[in-house]
Design a protein around this motif. Structure first.
Motif, short mmCIF file in Angstrom:
data_model
loop_
_atom_site.label_atom_id
_atom_site.label_comp_id
_atom_site.label_asym_id
_atom_site.label_seq_id
_atom_site.Cartn_x
_atom_site.Cartn_y
_atom_site.Cartn_z
N UNK A 1 43.29 10.82 35.19
CA UNK A 1 42.26 11.74 34.52
C UNK A 1 41.34 10.77 33.80
N UNK A 2 40.66 11.45 33.49
CA UNK A 2 39.67 10.73 33.11
C UNK A 2 40.21 9.45 31.87
N UNK A 3 41.96 9.59 31.27
CA UNK A 3 42.08 8.16 30.70
C UNK A 3 42.21 7.33 31.20
N UNK A 4 42.09 6.93 32.18
CA UNK A 4 42.93 5.95 33.37
C UNK A 4 40.85 5.19 33.81
N UNK A 5 40.53 6.31 33.83
CA UNK A 5 39.29 5.61 33.92
C UNK A 5 38.29 5.27 32.93
N UNK A 6 38.27 6.10 32.26
CA UNK A 6 37.68 5.17 30.82
C UNK A 6 38.94 4.00 29.93
N UNK A 7 39.75 3.80 30.64
CA UNK A 7 40.37 2.19 30.22
C UNK A 7 39.92 0.83 31.38
N UNK A 8 40.26 2.07 32.52
CA UNK A 8 39.06 0.99 33.44
C UNK A 8 37.43 0.49 33.77
N UNK A 9 37.06 1.53 32.73
CA UNK A 9 35.82 1.22 32.77
C UNK A 9 36.25 -0.13 30.92
N UNK A 10 36.65 0.39 30.31
CA UNK A 10 36.88 -0.66 29.06
C UNK A 10 37.80 -2.00 29.20
N UNK A 11 38.92 -2.38 30.78
CA UNK A 11 39.18 -3.63 30.33
C UNK A 11 38.23 -4.29 31.03
N UNK A 12 37.70 -3.50 31.54
CA UNK A 12 36.29 -4.23 33.15
C UNK A 12 35.49 -5.03 32.14
N UNK A 13 34.83 -3.91 31.08
CA UNK A 13 33.57 -4.49 29.80
C UNK A 13 34.51 -5.37 28.89
N UNK A 14 35.21 -5.39 28.05
CA UNK A 14 35.96 -5.91 26.76
C UNK A 14 35.10 -6.86 26.70
N UNK A 15 36.23 -7.98 27.44
CA UNK A 15 36.67 -9.56 27.31
C UNK A 15 34.63 -10.12 27.37
N UNK A 16 33.92 -10.08 28.27
CA UNK A 16 32.68 -10.08 28.07
C UNK A 16 31.95 -10.64 26.67
N UNK A 17 31.96 -9.19 26.28
CA UNK A 17 31.31 -8.81 25.32
C UNK A 17 32.49 -9.45 23.81
N UNK A 18 34.15 -9.27 24.20
CA UNK A 18 34.85 -10.27 22.71
C UNK A 18 34.15 -11.73 23.12
N UNK A 19 34.00 -12.16 24.23
CA UNK A 19 34.39 -13.56 24.82
C UNK A 19 33.07 -14.74 24.09
N UNK A 20 31.50 -13.83 23.77
CA UNK A 20 30.86 -13.91 23.89
C UNK A 20 30.20 -14.20 22.02
#
Lengths: 264, 272
Positions: B138-157
């Motif tokens: 469902x929606x949750x799975x896709x939200x999680x993929x977007x979340x994981x894909x984008x969170x690390x560059x934000x955190x590291x920066x």
């Protein structure tokens, strides 16, 4: 100008630190004893690395694990015991001149409005009226140091600590700023401890010049400067001035030779 | 006519007469756009390549008009938009807080750094089967993929930004006896803002990647699904239309970040 109270008293100040690469204990300051009466302008000169900036940081409370005692005058009700004028590039680049100058007061918990109202007269005093909303990158080096000076003066310190404030300026701006500093000092009536490696700057500004040895630092000589005030820049070419400069240079030169840095 | 305006060089742009001068950025951007589209259309019209392989701007235009007027495309845009906004919003919130905390607290850095490095290097695609097992399709799975894909560059920066402030600024704050909170607010935060915004810029781009990856692998709607479906039906023009929609999203978001950057970087000299 010199009052009867003592603005700064240092007794047996000694400072060493552990070098992170070799793990050896290095002594930066062997021993410093000094006394500055209220209102006096005192310069500390010495070869590079002699510990003069370290001493200033100790007085300013940025370094605490030293031996010996530092005594300062208690601050006035809304004032500060000490304030530092840092070397170049110490203005916050993300704040305007006005916000930078009122920073010290904001740190004391004053409201932004009140802090800025109290900063304005000092901005005017250092000759930056009209530049309040400029950012540091929009100012020349000399103007940045004017703002830096105003920032230290806003907290109404009992002693003003200046760490080679004009070192990064070009020769002409530097001369101009020296004259400006004397003008502002005469107005603000502060005790000043001024660090520099320029002998003529030290003599021109000061009532007393303290000469430091090479590392580990100690005070080699305490030389009174009995030149009349107010001083114009051309006083630097008088025989009395030149004789003082020669005397101080000889003291420093012996230190450089003793440590194998001929003409460094 | 005043003397002042005579002294100035003549305004050569005809639009300048209306008080508007296009920036070089816009002019060169448009030139590049027109040249590429023109060459593409020509190649297709001259039958240099098969239409099913390369399609053409006019065919894509027709496909776009068809799917817009029939309304087919809108649910896909809505679905992808929801996944994107939720996933990226969460990543921004968690990523900025995490980056600030790790940057500020040395021990937290020691604790989390190996995990961050390992996850940062793991392709998100490799995690998708696991995400489906845990979150379903469902929606949750896709939200999680977007979340994981984008969170690390934000955190590291943001982590890098916290340590970016020159030591002298901390000395100044300490010298005026600034409180810990004051120091954070007046030194750490402003010094790290450019890094934070770089993280946001990178994160917005990777978030789009996340949406497409998630929809390719498990979906029955969304722009990624639309692209995948039309690809398997050899509807090349529609595939391009989907890609263009993603491109437009990227452009709009990029401009949005640029506006925010300008607001926060007035204190820096502008470099063109």
């Amino acid at each position: 100008m010199t009052g009867t109270r003592t603005a700064l008293q240092a007794r047996g100040v000694r400072f060493g630190y552990v070098d992170p690469t070799s793990s050896e204990v290095l002594l930066a300051i062997e021993r410093i004893d000094l006394e500055i009466p209220e209102g006096q302008f005192v310069s500390l000169v010495g070869p590079s690395g002699c510990g003069k900036s370290t001493f200033l940081k100790i007085v300013n409370g940025l370094l605490s694990n030293h031996e010996g005692e530092i005594e300062l005058l208690a601050p006035k009700a809304k004032g500060s015991a000490h304030a530092m004028v840092f070397q170049d590039a110490a203005l916050f680049p993300w704040y305007s001149v006005l916000s930078n100058v009122s920073y010290g007061l904001m740190c004391q918990g004053m409201s932004k409005k009140e802090a800025q109202a109290r900063a304005m007269p000092l901005i005017k005093m250092v000759g930056l009226a009209g530049f309040e909303s400029k950012y540091p990158y929009q100012l020349s080096g000399g103007m940045q140091q004017r703002a830096n000076l105003a920032r230290a003066l806003t907290v109404d310190p009992e002693i003003l600590l200046m760490d080679e404030p004009f070192a990064a300026l070009d020769a002409q701006t530097r001369e101009l700023m020296q004259a400006e500093l004397l003008r502002i000092w005469a107005q603000a009536r502060k005790t000043v401890l001024f660090i520099t490696h320029q002998i003529d700057e030290a003599i021109y500004l000061s009532d007393r010049v303290l000469v430091m040895s090479a590392r580990p630092g100690r005070i080699l000589a305490d030389i009174p400067v009995d030149l009349p005030r107010p001083r114009e820049l051309h006083i630097k070419r008088t025989p009395e001035f030149v004789a003082l400069a020669d005397r101080i240079w000889e003291l420093i030169a012996t230190q450089l030779h003793a440590h194998g840095q001929p003409g460094a | 006519m005043t003397l002042g305006s005579l002294a100035r060089p003549a305004n050569r742009s005809p639009l300048g007469l209306l008080g508007w001068r296009p920036s070089e950025r816009l002019v060169f951007g448009l030139i590049g756009f027109v040249v590429v589209l023109g060459a593409w259309e020509a190649a297709s019209q001259l039958k240099l390549v098969k239409k099913v392989v390369l399609s053409s701007p006019s065919l894509i235009w027709d496909a776009a008009i068809t799917d817009i007027s029939s309304g087919v495309i809108f649910p896909h845009i809505a679905v992808s938009g929801t996944e994107y906004v939720l996933g990226l919003g969460l990543a921004l919130l968690v990523g900025v807080l995490l980056g600030l905390s790790i940057g500020l607290f040395r021990r937290l850095n020691y604790l989390l750094d190996p995990w961050l490095s390992a996850l940062y290097a793991t392709p998100t695609v490799a995690l998708v089967p696991l995400i489906i097992i845990i979150f379903g399709i469902g929606l949750e799975a896709k939200v999680v993929v977007v979340f994981i894909e984008s969170i690390f560059v934000i955190t590291v920066s943001v982590m890098a930004g916290v340590r970016a402030a020159d030591a002298v600024y901390h000395d100044v704050a300490q010298s005026f006896r600034a409180s810990g909170w004051m120091r954070f607010r007046t030194v750490t935060l402003p010094a790290s803002t450019p890094y934070l915004l770089t993280g946001v810029r990178l994160g917005t781009g990777r978030g789009i990647v996340g949406v497409v990856v998630a929809e390719f692998l498990t979906s029955n709607s969304g722009i990624g699904f639309y692209i995948g479906l039309n690809g398997s039906l050899l509807q090349t023009a529609r595939v391009y239309f989907g890609i263009i929609l993603l491109g437009i999203l990227g452009l709009v978001l990029g401009e949005l970040v640029r506006v925010v950057e300008r607001r926060f970087e007035r204190w820096r000299p502008q470099i063109n």
